[in-house]
Design a protein around this motif. Sequence first.
Motif, PDB file in Angstrom:
ATOM      1  N   ILE A   4       0.857  -1.175   0.000  1.00  0.00           N
ATOM      2  CA  ILE A   4       0.000   0.000   0.000  1.00  0.00           C
ATOM      3  C   ILE A   4       0.899   1.232   0.000  1.00  0.00           C
ATOM      4  N   SER A   5       0.993   1.903  -1.136  1.00  0.00           N
ATOM      5  CA  SER A   5       1.925   3.019  -1.238  1.00  0.00           C
ATOM      6  C   SER A   5       1.230   4.377  -1.337  1.00  0.00           C
ATOM      7  N   ARG A   6      -0.071   4.380  -1.705  1.00  0.00           N
ATOM      8  CA  ARG A   6      -0.805   5.647  -1.824  1.00  0.00           C
ATOM      9  C   ARG A   6      -2.134   5.536  -1.080  1.00  0.00           C
ATOM     10  N   ILE A   7      -2.311   6.428  -0.107  1.00  0.00           N
ATOM     11  CA  ILE A   7      -3.516   6.430   0.715  1.00  0.00           C
ATOM     12  C   ILE A   7      -4.286   7.722   0.465  1.00  0.00           C
ATOM     13  N   ALA A   8      -5.598   7.600   0.335  1.00  0.00           N
ATOM     14  CA  ALA A   8      -6.483   8.767   0.283  1.00  0.00           C
ATOM     15  C   ALA A   8      -7.250   8.837   1.595  1.00  0.00           C
ATOM     16  N   PHE A   9      -7.015   9.892   2.379  1.00  0.00           N
ATOM     17  CA  PHE A   9      -7.792  10.133   3.589  1.00  0.00           C
ATOM     18  C   PHE A   9      -8.959  11.043   3.225  1.00  0.00           C
ATOM     19  N   VAL A  10     -10.165  10.635   3.590  1.00  0.00           N
ATOM     20  CA  VAL A  10     -11.356  11.390   3.216  1.00  0.00           C
ATOM     21  C   VAL A  10     -12.117  11.803   4.473  1.00  0.00           C
ATOM     22  N   THR A  11     -12.301  13.099   4.638  1.00  0.00           N
ATOM     23  CA  THR A  11     -13.037  13.633   5.773  1.00  0.00           C
ATOM     24  C   THR A  11     -14.384  14.174   5.314  1.00  0.00           C
ATOM     25  N   ILE A  12     -15.367  14.149   6.219  1.00  0.00           N
ATOM     26  CA  ILE A  12     -16.660  14.757   5.911  1.00  0.00           C
ATOM     27  C   ILE A  12     -16.619  16.261   6.135  1.00  0.00           C
ATOM     28  N   GLY A  13     -15.500  16.775   6.635  1.00  0.00           N
ATOM     29  CA  GLY A  13     -15.316  18.207   6.833  1.00  0.00           C
ATOM     30  C   GLY A  13     -14.417  18.796   5.775  1.00  0.00           C
ATOM     31  N   GLN A  14     -13.477  19.645   6.209  1.00  0.00           N
ATOM     32  CA  GLN A  14     -12.531  20.272   5.292  1.00  0.00           C
ATOM     33  C   GLN A  14     -11.111  19.841   5.620  1.00  0.00           C
ATOM     34  N   THR A  15     -10.285  19.840   4.593  1.00  0.00           N
ATOM     35  CA  THR A  15      -8.875  19.514   4.772  1.00  0.00           C
ATOM     36  C   THR A  15      -8.065  20.812   4.863  1.00  0.00           C
ATOM     37  N   PRO A  16      -6.844  20.721   5.451  1.00  0.00           N
ATOM     38  CA  PRO A  16      -6.218  19.509   5.988  1.00  0.00           C
ATOM     39  C   PRO A  16      -6.752  19.164   7.372  1.00  0.00           C
ATOM     40  N   ARG A  17      -6.816  17.849   7.672  1.00  0.00           N
ATOM     41  CA  ARG A  17      -7.196  17.422   9.004  1.00  0.00           C
ATOM     42  C   ARG A  17      -5.917  17.233   9.820  1.00  0.00           C
ATOM     43  N   MET A  25      -0.926   8.743  10.798  1.00  0.00           N
ATOM     44  CA  MET A  25       0.214   8.326   9.979  1.00  0.00           C
ATOM     45  C   MET A  25       1.398   7.917  10.842  1.00  0.00           C
ATOM     46  N   ALA A  26       1.560   8.559  11.989  1.00  0.00           N
ATOM     47  CA  ALA A  26       2.650   8.162  12.902  1.00  0.00           C
ATOM     48  C   ALA A  26       2.471   6.725  13.362  1.00  0.00           C
ATOM     49  N   GLU A  27       1.220   6.315  13.603  1.00  0.00           N
ATOM     50  CA  GLU A  27       0.965   4.940  14.018  1.00  0.00           C
ATOM     51  C   GLU A  27       1.024   3.980  12.845  1.00  0.00           C
ATOM     52  N   ILE A  28       0.505   4.392  11.701  1.00  0.00           N
ATOM     53  CA  ILE A  28       0.500   3.525  10.526  1.00  0.00           C
ATOM     54  C   ILE A  28       1.908   3.217  10.041  1.00  0.00           C
ATOM     55  N   ALA A  29       2.766   4.227  10.042  1.00  0.00           N
ATOM     56  CA  ALA A  29       4.095   4.097   9.422  1.00  0.00           C
ATOM     57  C   ALA A  29       5.222   3.876  10.420  1.00  0.00           C
ATOM     58  N   ALA A  30       4.919   3.704  11.691  1.00  0.00           N
ATOM     59  CA  ALA A  30       5.976   3.533  12.702  1.00  0.00           C
ATOM     60  C   ALA A  30       6.873   2.348  12.356  1.00  0.00           C
ATOM     61  N   GLY A  31       8.173   2.611  12.240  1.00  0.00           N
ATOM     62  CA  GLY A  31       9.148   1.562  11.979  1.00  0.00           C
ATOM     63  C   GLY A  31       9.295   1.165  10.526  1.00  0.00           C
ATOM     64  N   LEU A  32       8.512   1.734   9.636  1.00  0.00           N
ATOM     65  CA  LEU A  32       8.614   1.377   8.220  1.00  0.00           C
ATOM     66  C   LEU A  32       9.757   2.133   7.549  1.00  0.00           C
ATOM     67  N   GLU A  33      10.485   1.457   6.699  1.00  0.00           N
ATOM     68  CA  GLU A  33      11.556   2.111   5.952  1.00  0.00           C
ATOM     69  C   GLU A  33      10.985   3.007   4.863  1.00  0.00           C
ATOM     70  N   VAL A  34       9.882   2.584   4.288  1.00  0.00           N
ATOM     71  CA  VAL A  34       9.239   3.361   3.222  1.00  0.00           C
ATOM     72  C   VAL A  34       7.827   3.732   3.684  1.00  0.00           C
ATOM     73  N   ARG A  35       7.601   5.021   3.909  1.00  0.00           N
ATOM     74  CA  ARG A  35       6.279   5.485   4.338  1.00  0.00           C
ATOM     75  C   ARG A  35       5.357   5.626   3.136  1.00  0.00           C
ATOM     76  N   PRO A  36       4.111   5.217   3.257  1.00  0.00           N
ATOM     77  CA  PRO A  36       3.161   5.463   2.172  1.00  0.00           C
ATOM     78  C   PRO A  36       2.951   6.970   1.989  1.00  0.00           C
ATOM     79  N   SER A  37       2.699   7.381   0.775  1.00  0.00           N
ATOM     80  CA  SER A  37       2.309   8.760   0.538  1.00  0.00           C
ATOM     81  C   SER A  37       0.802   8.876   0.739  1.00  0.00           C
ATOM     82  N   TYR A  38       0.321  10.085   0.960  1.00  0.00           N
ATOM     83  CA  TYR A  38      -1.112  10.239   1.148  1.00  0.00           C
ATOM     84  C   TYR A  38      -1.567  11.608   0.651  1.00  0.00           C
TER      85      TYR A  38
END
Length: 225
Positions: A4-17, A25-38
């Motif tokens: 999974i290299s590209r993530i789309a975060f979708v909010t019901i409000g306005q961005t940026p969240r 993202m800190a929890e999702i990518a913790a310890g990964l050598e390659v972080r997904p883009s979003y």
Amino acid sequence: MSRISRIAFVTIGQTPRSDIVPEMMAEIAAGLEVRPSYEEFGVLDGLEGADLDAFRARDGEHSFATRLASGEEIVSSKARTEERLNELLAEIDGKGFDIVVLLCTGTRIDPLQNTLVVEAQRIVDSTVEALAASCRNLGVILPLERQVAEFGQRHVFAGNPTVVSASPYSGAGMAAGAKGVAACDLVVMHCMGYTAAMLDEIRQAVDAPVLLSRRVVAGVVRQMI
């Protein structure tokens, strides 16, 4: 290489969240050598004045609490928000993302054709349902007082949950919300707007496990990386 290299975060409000995505993202990518883009997408992006007001919830309507780019809270119509959300998701579906992550625990969406969707509501509700099967008293914390009465129509949990409100956006009410669920033996902070700091505040007042919705969802996404 991450699957999974590209993530789309979708909010019901306005961005940026900025109140949600960096923490997740800190929890999702913790310890990964390659972080997904979003990238971030918002149902209310670019709207102001009368166009924005058209999404505000009217008396008697089911509602969402979400955040504008300014940090201000807005209470939006569930029906009108979900209509535009499905239109936005259909647009995102053709942009080549590996996964879409919904930043709301109350939405119902149409299936997409090309992209996996992490539906926060289904993940959080299914997790709570599994953990609460032997729970004597489930506590649920929601953003809005008006959502307390709506909760049973939108979410189905066993027993008779104790449901209280505390807005993650107004900066008040968290302590009162904690008191309302102090006697529960399992608590869920049922909004993606609640932060890790708010979780710590609730845990200081509640002698029971407390689930933070964004952390539950981030854990699922991490398993997919």
